[in-house]
Design an enzyme around this catalytic site. Structure first.
Site, short mmCIF file in Angstrom:
data_model
loop_
_atom_site.label_atom_id
_atom_site.label_comp_id
_atom_site.label_asym_id
_atom_site.label_seq_id
_atom_site.Cartn_x
_atom_site.Cartn_y
_atom_site.Cartn_z
N GLN A 71 0.86 -1.37 -0.07
CA GLN A 71 -0.16 0.00 -0.06
C GLN A 71 0.95 1.36 0.17
O GLN A 71 1.94 1.27 0.29
CB GLN A 71 -0.93 0.07 1.24
CG GLN A 71 -2.00 -1.09 1.21
CD GLN A 71 -2.95 -1.29 2.42
OE1 GLN A 71 -2.21 -0.89 3.56
NE2 GLN A 71 -4.08 -1.29 2.28
N CYS B 37 -5.76 0.85 7.75
CA CYS B 37 -4.68 -0.04 7.52
C CYS B 37 -3.94 -0.12 8.97
O CYS B 37 -3.31 1.01 9.32
CB CYS B 37 -3.76 0.36 6.45
SG CYS B 37 -2.29 -0.71 6.22
N GLY B 38 -4.02 -1.24 9.57
CA GLY B 38 -3.36 -1.26 10.95
C GLY B 38 -1.86 -1.21 10.92
O GLY B 38 -1.53 -0.48 11.81
N ASN B 39 -1.35 -2.08 9.92
CA ASN B 39 0.13 -2.02 10.04
C ASN B 39 0.88 -0.74 9.39
O ASN B 39 1.83 -0.17 9.79
CB ASN B 39 0.72 -3.11 9.09
CG ASN B 39 0.56 -4.38 9.86
OD1 ASN B 39 0.73 -4.66 11.07
ND2 ASN B 39 0.33 -5.39 9.05
N ASN C 282 -12.57 -0.98 7.97
CA ASN C 282 -12.54 -1.63 6.85
C ASN C 282 -13.18 -3.07 6.97
O ASN C 282 -13.24 -3.74 7.79
CB ASN C 282 -11.12 -1.66 5.74
CG ASN C 282 -10.16 -2.50 6.73
OD1 ASN C 282 -10.21 -2.92 7.90
ND2 ASN C 282 -8.91 -2.38 6.18
N HIS D 70 -13.87 -7.05 6.65
CA HIS D 70 -13.33 -8.43 6.89
C HIS D 70 -14.33 -9.35 7.06
O HIS D 70 -15.50 -9.45 7.64
CB HIS D 70 -12.30 -8.13 8.25
CG HIS D 70 -11.18 -7.52 8.17
ND1 HIS D 70 -10.09 -7.81 7.74
CD2 HIS D 70 -11.30 -6.31 8.21
CE1 HIS D 70 -9.43 -6.94 7.55
NE2 HIS D 70 -9.85 -5.83 8.08
N ASN E 272 -11.64 -7.97 2.87
CA ASN E 272 -10.35 -8.77 3.22
C ASN E 272 -10.98 -10.02 3.94
O ASN E 272 -11.67 -10.11 4.68
CB ASN E 272 -9.66 -7.91 4.20
CG ASN E 272 -9.25 -6.44 3.73
OD1 ASN E 272 -8.49 -6.35 2.83
ND2 ASN E 272 -10.20 -5.54 4.39
N GLU F 78 -5.72 -9.68 1.17
CA GLU F 78 -6.28 -8.48 1.20
C GLU F 78 -6.96 -7.81 0.18
O GLU F 78 -6.41 -8.13 -1.04
CB GLU F 78 -4.98 -7.38 1.62
CG GLU F 78 -4.63 -7.68 3.19
CD GLU F 78 -3.64 -6.33 3.58
OE1 GLU F 78 -4.20 -5.14 3.37
OE2 GLU F 78 -2.66 -6.71 4.00
N ARG F 79 -8.00 -7.19 0.07
CA ARG F 79 -8.65 -6.57 -0.70
C ARG F 79 -7.82 -5.46 -1.62
O ARG F 79 -7.09 -4.65 -1.18
CB ARG F 79 -9.89 -5.74 -0.41
CG ARG F 79 -10.65 -4.70 -1.32
CD ARG F 79 -11.69 -4.04 -0.41
NE ARG F 79 -11.21 -3.25 0.72
CZ ARG F 79 -11.90 -2.40 1.18
NH1 ARG F 79 -13.10 -2.18 1.05
NH2 ARG F 79 -11.35 -1.56 2.10
N CYS G 222 -1.43 -8.25 8.19
CA CYS G 222 -2.38 -7.40 8.06
C CYS G 222 -3.10 -7.15 9.29
O CYS G 222 -3.45 -7.99 10.12
CB CYS G 222 -3.77 -7.84 7.15
SG CYS G 222 -4.90 -6.91 6.97
N GLY G 223 -2.94 -5.69 9.78
CA GLY G 223 -3.08 -5.21 11.13
C GLY G 223 -4.58 -5.14 11.35
O GLY G 223 -5.17 -5.72 12.35
N GLY H 38 -6.67 -6.74 9.75
CA GLY H 38 -7.07 -8.36 9.65
C GLY H 38 -7.03 -9.11 10.92
O GLY H 38 -7.65 -10.01 11.50
#
Length: 285
Positions: free
Chosen positions: A46, A75-77, A164, A166, A197, A215-216, A224-225, A227
């Site tokens: 990303q 986006c967590g990460n 987002n 999931h 996701n 991931e989408r 994926c954070g 996720g």
């Protein structure tokens, strides 16, 4: 056009980070796809773009584009990398930062040991807010839905938004799970009007799980954070997990905490700067 960038990663989920705090770059989806391309561009899951605060109760805003050029909500990460970026670039001296993203406002804290804690906010289960179109699925119970995929597979998933969307399922072994076969089919299932996701989690104990996420707009990533948050929330709702869980991904380990109900999900994990650089984006994209 020549631009400066920073390459970062959080648990192997990698990002190109751009500074637009003083001037907009006015990039197009084709530009973001070029930057994310691992053969011709920089290479990233990303692209994160840092912008000035749009309102008085936050410190910054940032926007997120997937490798396919589309903008996404959260986006967590990436959020952990974001706070490391603004501190390393001298954009703030705060260790706790509030930032607006498309999916809301989150709070980030850089810890003395270099880890970053993210207050991800409360999970969202309201189907219109996820969004989730229940007419294209079958309710198993209050927390579980069955999806019939276009290849004929039937999967049972928990549906949740962490800013987002999931869809999380339990698998016996993430190493042999059909992530690459089912992932795209779940991502593009009619029940998810904005795509989704797809998470595949293997429960090791009440405090540990292994996770892979398709991931989408990016395909399978090393971590994926959001996720990880969605998987833990789903596992807790299904009675499989305790409130504090270690999530093992291919790229590293995250710690996720959730006390249930409307309480926020907390994520703790690493954020690392890989290198700084400049790149020329072709005019003919």
């Amino acid at each position: 056009m020549r631009i400066r960038f920073t390459k970062m990663q959080g648990a192997g989920n990698d990002f190109v980070v751009l500074d637009e705090t003083t001037q907009r770059l006015n990039l197009t989806p084709a530009h973001y796809r070029f930057l994310a391309d691992r053969h011709f561009g920089v290479g990233a899951d990303q692209i994160l773009t840092v912008r000035p605060a749009p309102q008085p109760d936050v410190d910054f805003e940032y926007v997120i584009h997937n490798a396919d050029g589309g903008e996404v909500e959260q986006c967590g990460n990436g959020s952990r990398c974001f706070v490391r970026f603004v501190r390393e670039q001298g954009l703030t001296d705060k260790t706790t930062v509030r930032v607006k993203v498309h999916g809301g406002v989150i709070t980030l804290q850089e810890m003395p040991d270099g880890q970053v804690t993210v207050d991800m906010g409360a999970p969202v289960f309201g189907l219109p807010q996820v969004p989730f179109a229940a007419a294209y699925a079958t309710a198993v119970n209050d927390t579980t839905w069955q999806l019939v995929l276009s290849n004929g597979d039937a999967v049972k998933v928990g549906v949740v938004s962490m800013g987002n969307p999931h869809a999380v399922q339990v698998v016996a072994d993430v190493d042999t799970a059909p992530v690459l076969a089912q992932g795209p089919l779940i991502e593009n299932h009619a029940a998810f009007p904005k795509r989704v996701n797809a998470g595949f989690m293997q429960v090791l104990s009440r405090n540990a799980l292994r996770l892979r996420v398709f991931e989408r707009g990016a395909g399978e990533t090393l971590a994926c954070g959001t996720g990880a948050c969605a998987a833990v929330v789903t596992g807790i709702r299904w009675g499989l997990l305790d409130p504090c869980v270690t999530v093992q991904t291919h790229g590293g380990t995250l710690t996720i905490e959730w006390q249930g109900g409307d309480t926020p999900v907390r994520m703790i994990g690493p954020a690392t700067t890989v290198f700084n650089g400049e790149i020329t984006i072709p005019d003919t994209l």
